[in-house]
Design a protein around this motif. Sequence first.
Motif, PDB file in Angstrom:
ATOM      1  N   GLU A 508      -2.076   0.410   3.126  1.00 23.67           N
ATOM      2  CA  GLU A 508      -2.161  -1.015   2.788  1.00 23.67           C
ATOM      3  C   GLU A 508      -3.502  -1.592   3.237  1.00 23.67           C
ATOM      4  OE1 GLU A 508      -0.045  -5.328   3.842  1.00 23.67           O
ATOM      5  OE2 GLU A 508       0.748  -3.471   4.709  1.00 23.67           O
ATOM      6  N   ASP A 511      -6.109  -0.515   0.601  1.00 19.52           N
ATOM      7  CA  ASP A 511      -5.791  -1.163  -0.684  1.00 19.52           C
ATOM      8  C   ASP A 511      -6.123  -2.652  -0.650  1.00 19.52           C
ATOM      9  OD1 ASP A 511      -4.883   1.279  -1.559  1.00 19.52           O
ATOM     10  OD2 ASP A 511      -2.759   0.815  -1.247  1.00 19.52           O
ATOM     11  N   LYS A 512      -5.771  -3.296   0.454  1.00 24.33           N
ATOM     12  CA  LYS A 512      -5.997  -4.738   0.570  1.00 24.33           C
ATOM     13  C   LYS A 512      -7.498  -5.053   0.628  1.00 24.33           C
ATOM     14  CE  LYS A 512      -3.936  -8.815   1.100  1.00 24.33           C
ATOM     15  NZ  LYS A 512      -3.074  -9.393   0.057  1.00 24.33           N
TER      16      LYS A 512
END
Length: 529
Positions: A508, A511-512
Amino acid sequence: MPSDCISYQKSGYFSKLMNDYLDEKTNLKALYSRFPKLENFSEQIQEKHSNFPFKNRELLVDSLKKQYQNFKTSETTLNNIKLLNEENTFTITTGHQLNLFTGPLYFLYKIISTINLCEQLKKEYPNQNFVPIYWMATEDHDFEEINHFWFKGKKITWQKESFGPVGRLSTNGLKEVFEQFSTELGIGENATYLKDLFIKGYLEHSNLADATRYIANEIFKEKGLVILDGDDKNLKQLFIPYAKEELVNQTSSEEVLKTNELLTKYKIQVNPREINLFYIEDNLRERIVFEDNSYKVLNTNYAFSESEILAELENHPEKFSPNVILRPLYQEVILPNLCYIGGGGELAYWLELKSNFEANNVTFPMLLLRNSVLIATEKQAEKADKLELTWTDLFSKQQDLISNKTKELSNFDIDFTSQKEHLKKQFENLYEIAVKTDKSFIGAVKAQEVKQIKGLENLEKRLLKAEKRILAEKLERITSLQNELFPKQSLQERKANFSEYYLEFGTELIDKLFEELKPLENEFSILVL
């Protein structure tokens, strides 16, 4: 608090030179060709296309294939390497030292900025191809800068002696580092991934350059990142004419010193040597100097006449390593590059180099300040909400933050500005009387005014101090939160390692960052995970 952003200029963490550059101040216009705006890339593409020989592409691709031959990578990366053989393919480049396990967080931000800009450019200029390049600083020799990383406030250090270019350094001794790091990581899926990445990177590769390539490739290969090692004999062949110019005429020193005269109101980032080249071997990287009509390698017995050192350059170009002044020129000679993405310190020295590029007839790239990010957890954002803090508050200097919040939280006004203004008006009347009567009386009036203003300022400080004691518990929570987000009152991205956040958030995190970072917007991003 939601994800947000703050301008670099208002963050308080960038130099006057960088702030003026971002504001496109006219006094800096001569130091760069084009400011990094989407519409300006068209002219940059045309200039680089006309000034980059096709043979350089062929040699670059051949070298990259050799550098990658023992590495498994994605089809996207392999395709990007092939694309570099086409005249409509250009690069966006960032560079970074070979810091242990990537070093500070901004390693990620540099590369993600580079990849995201390539994707943005492809949408704007669909007839061109754009390849993200990570230039590994394999020829650096300052081992003390790269032999450690910080994990949850603990410094994890690789104890080893190093004398030559760090990329050639053996990875022996990193097993002990892994054992310490493994203990700190604990257990869990994300911990297992990080341990595996460290093992396969450092314990299964024999030198630091290959280890760093493996780690960067594993994190970014699906995005097509191409990793380049400039410590390459074939690539150095392209740099021979420029190194010869440096040895014989010392052009870069003359040009950079002239440019630095335009930067006298700022802190000069680097000053040139007469010769801005090192001589390197596996355990050696020492400056080349010209003394007593001879070229010498400092701290060695090596000495050359002009004809001898030029012959050495022709036969062994890999032994000549550019320093901070010439490395950018080397990069732009071997890459069809449009833009360099770097930190404030890096761009500060790039701004010294344009005239040297012009003297060598090499296109000067656009200079883009890398994305900066503050990562906060949802829990930290909730704390900030309860404490009625904005992100602008948290970016303040701690002393200013505490004073401002004390005044804001106090039940009465601690600001004595209105009282001081009232006092000054009263003294204006006394000055008028003094002028009409005895002019020697003016000095006494002035002294009394200064004394009374000072008295009010002291009362204001004492009142502020008293209120700080009353509000100590809440102010302590504010200070604690700021210290979590700004370790040692510095930027998180300059200290913490990505593993600290990957351990908690896993993929995450990456990805973020890809989702949030917008390289051309010049804003400090706040990322709440």
